[in-house]
Design a protein around this motif. Sequence first.
Motif, PDB file in Angstrom:
ATOM      1  N   LYS A   1       0.836  -1.205   0.000  1.00 21.86           N
ATOM      2  CA  LYS A   1       0.000   0.000   0.000  1.00 21.86           C
ATOM      3  C   LYS A   1       0.875   1.262   0.000  1.00 21.86           C
ATOM      4  N   GLN A   2       1.933   1.250   0.811  1.00 23.67           N
ATOM      5  CA  GLN A   2       2.828   2.406   0.873  1.00 23.67           C
ATOM      6  C   GLN A   2       3.533   2.631  -0.462  1.00 23.67           C
ATOM      7  N   ARG A   3       3.925   1.528  -1.111  1.00 28.53           N
ATOM      8  CA  ARG A   3       4.608   1.656  -2.396  1.00 28.53           C
ATOM      9  C   ARG A   3       3.692   2.280  -3.436  1.00 28.53           C
ATOM     10  N   LEU A   4       2.441   1.864  -3.462  1.00 30.82           N
ATOM     11  CA  LEU A   4       1.496   2.445  -4.421  1.00 30.82           C
ATOM     12  C   LEU A   4       1.233   3.918  -4.111  1.00 30.82           C
ATOM     13  N   ASP A   5       1.174   4.243  -2.842  1.00 32.70           N
ATOM     14  CA  ASP A   5       0.991   5.652  -2.485  1.00 32.70           C
ATOM     15  C   ASP A   5       2.189   6.492  -2.931  1.00 32.70           C
ATOM     16  N   ASP A   6       3.388   5.930  -2.781  1.00 35.39           N
ATOM     17  CA  ASP A   6       4.582   6.660  -3.212  1.00 35.39           C
ATOM     18  C   ASP A   6       4.587   6.875  -4.728  1.00 35.39           C
ATOM     19  N   GLN A   7       4.166   5.855  -5.471  1.00 36.10           N
ATOM     20  CA  GLN A   7       4.096   6.001  -6.920  1.00 36.10           C
ATOM     21  C   GLN A   7       3.119   7.098  -7.324  1.00 36.10           C
ATOM     22  N   ARG A   8       1.997   7.140  -6.660  1.00 36.90           N
ATOM     23  CA  ARG A   8       1.020   8.178  -6.967  1.00 36.90           C
ATOM     24  C   ARG A   8       1.586   9.569  -6.653  1.00 36.90           C
ATOM     25  N   THR A   9       2.303   9.657  -5.536  1.00 39.57           N
ATOM     26  CA  THR A   9       2.892  10.951  -5.160  1.00 39.57           C
ATOM     27  C   THR A   9       3.946  11.381  -6.174  1.00 39.57           C
ATOM     28  N   GLU A  10       4.766  10.419  -6.631  1.00 43.96           N
ATOM     29  CA  GLU A  10       5.792  10.756  -7.620  1.00 43.96           C
ATOM     30  C   GLU A  10       5.164  11.249  -8.913  1.00 43.96           C
ATOM     31  N   LEU A  11       4.074  10.598  -9.310  1.00 43.61           N
ATOM     32  CA  LEU A  11       3.418  11.046 -10.546  1.00 43.61           C
ATOM     33  C   LEU A  11       2.826  12.438 -10.385  1.00 43.61           C
ATOM     34  N   GLU A  12       2.326  12.721  -9.224  1.00 40.67           N
ATOM     35  CA  GLU A  12       1.712  14.036  -9.006  1.00 40.67           C
ATOM     36  C   GLU A  12       2.746  15.139  -8.906  1.00 40.67           C
ATOM     37  N   ASN A  13       3.948  14.827  -8.360  1.00 38.09           N
ATOM     38  CA  ASN A  13       4.952  15.861  -8.098  1.00 38.09           C
ATOM     39  C   ASN A  13       6.055  15.942  -9.140  1.00 38.09           C
ATOM     40  N   SER A  14       6.167  14.944 -10.010  1.00 38.25           N
ATOM     41  CA  SER A  14       7.261  14.924 -10.974  1.00 38.25           C
ATOM     42  C   SER A  14       7.082  16.034 -12.008  1.00 38.25           C
ATOM     43  N   SER A  15       8.219  16.683 -12.350  1.00 39.69           N
ATOM     44  CA  SER A  15       8.167  17.741 -13.362  1.00 39.69           C
ATOM     45  C   SER A  15       7.947  17.174 -14.757  1.00 39.69           C
ATOM     46  N   ASP A  16       8.426  15.954 -14.970  1.00 44.44           N
ATOM     47  CA  ASP A  16       8.229  15.291 -16.261  1.00 44.44           C
ATOM     48  C   ASP A  16       7.357  14.068 -16.014  1.00 44.44           C
ATOM     49  N   GLN A  17       6.069  14.309 -15.938  1.00 45.57           N
ATOM     50  CA  GLN A  17       5.143  13.241 -15.589  1.00 45.57           C
ATOM     51  C   GLN A  17       5.099  12.155 -16.660  1.00 45.57           C
ATOM     52  N   ALA A  18       5.286  12.508 -17.897  1.00 48.72           N
ATOM     53  CA  ALA A  18       5.252  11.518 -18.971  1.00 48.72           C
ATOM     54  C   ALA A  18       6.402  10.524 -18.835  1.00 48.72           C
ATOM     55  N   GLU A  19       7.628  11.041 -18.540  1.00 44.53           N
ATOM     56  CA  GLU A  19       8.775  10.157 -18.374  1.00 44.53           C
ATOM     57  C   GLU A  19       8.622   9.281 -17.139  1.00 44.53           C
ATOM     58  N   GLU A  20       8.126   9.865 -16.069  1.00 44.49           N
ATOM     59  CA  GLU A  20       7.918   9.084 -14.845  1.00 44.49           C
ATOM     60  C   GLU A  20       6.869   8.003 -15.067  1.00 44.49           C
ATOM     61  N   ALA A  21       5.835   8.323 -15.796  1.00 41.39           N
ATOM     62  CA  ALA A  21       4.803   7.336 -16.096  1.00 41.39           C
ATOM     63  C   ALA A  21       5.362   6.207 -16.951  1.00 41.39           C
ATOM     64  N   ARG A  22       6.263   6.569 -17.895  1.00 42.56           N
ATOM     65  CA  ARG A  22       6.866   5.523 -18.738  1.00 42.56           C
ATOM     66  C   ARG A  22       7.723   4.577 -17.906  1.00 42.56           C
ATOM     67  N   LYS A  23       8.513   5.131 -16.956  1.00 38.40           N
ATOM     68  CA  LYS A  23       9.342   4.285 -16.094  1.00 38.40           C
ATOM     69  C   LYS A  23       8.484   3.334 -15.255  1.00 38.40           C
ATOM     70  N   GLN A  24       7.447   3.888 -14.702  1.00 44.67           N
ATOM     71  CA  GLN A  24       6.588   3.042 -13.878  1.00 44.67           C
ATOM     72  C   GLN A  24       5.870   1.986 -14.716  1.00 44.67           C
ATOM     73  N   THR A  25       5.569   2.334 -15.962  1.00 46.26           N
ATOM     74  CA  THR A  25       4.928   1.356 -16.846  1.00 46.26           C
ATOM     75  C   THR A  25       5.876   0.205 -17.152  1.00 46.26           C
ATOM     76  N   LEU A  26       7.144   0.532 -17.418  1.00 45.12           N
ATOM     77  CA  LEU A  26       8.117  -0.519 -17.684  1.00 45.12           C
ATOM     78  C   LEU A  26       8.334  -1.398 -16.448  1.00 45.12           C
ATOM     79  N   GLU A  27       8.390  -0.774 -15.284  1.00 46.47           N
ATOM     80  CA  GLU A  27       8.559  -1.542 -14.047  1.00 46.47           C
ATOM     81  C   GLU A  27       7.348  -2.442 -13.802  1.00 46.47           C
ATOM     82  N   LYS A  28       6.169  -1.919 -14.056  1.00 48.38           N
ATOM     83  CA  LYS A  28       4.964  -2.730 -13.887  1.00 48.38           C
ATOM     84  C   LYS A  28       4.941  -3.883 -14.890  1.00 48.38           C
TER      85      LYS A  28
END
Length: 278
Positions: free
Chosen positions: A112-139
């Motif tokens: 649960k904490q890991r998913l919350d951290d991912q959501r926070t990173e997506l909300e706060n990242s300056s390059d949300q598209a790149e962060e989303a791509r990284k998380q997609t590859l990890e998923k």
Amino acid sequence: MNDTPNPHDGQNPGNRYPARELPAEQPTPAPPPPERENAVSGRQRLRAGLWPPRVSRAQLIVALLLFVLGLGLAIQVRSNSDNSALRGARQEDLVRILDELDNRTQRLEDEKQRLDDQRTELENSSDQAEEARKQTLEKERQLGILAGTVAAHGPGITLTISDPSGAVEADMLLDTIQELRAAGAEAIEINGVRVVADTYFSGDGGDLKVDGRKVEAPYEFKVIGKPQDLEPALNIPGGVVQTLEKEQATAEVARVDDIVVDALRPAKQPDYARSSSP
């Protein structure tokens, strides 16, 4: 001589015949027995008084209370029988089971904490598209491990089941897989066959198949996960190890710092399901 008659002689001087005694009294005859018709009618009255039974309201309430009490006792006895394995366990075994439950809870909290951290990173990242791509590859990598389409390595255990008498059945191997998954196993391989969500076991003892592929004893499990959780899960009272020992089989568990699970499953293209994302 004096010929004067004696009145006490019992003789009547005027009668030449001796006096006669009175006849004895006859006993009174017993009354006749009651007629059969009266006896039959008495039995009929008794039978009519006993059946059908006449039950009062108070008797019905008492009978209902006794039934509920008996049902409760039966359920309690059955519950006690089901929990007899834990009640007869040693203190250290109970502590180990409690630790395992705590570890499972902790794993869920970490996820649960890991998913919350991912959501926070997506909300706060300056390059949300790149962060989303990284998380997609990890998923994708994580899903590939779960689906068995990519190899994996990490800490875990090996489980070797020897079955000299051929008593190990398919359901015992399935119970082993379920116990390992409940303890947090992330990747499992049995005799070169990758275990995934739709894995099935078939056959009889000594002639077992995993997903249609024949496997022979000894059955070797390679499991990636937290060894401190996986090993105790197999050794709990009434668990996998004890069940196998009852069937004259043996189970050896060993912790491994880095184990490789490289048996792969081909990726399947769904026939009907399609992604709903744009």
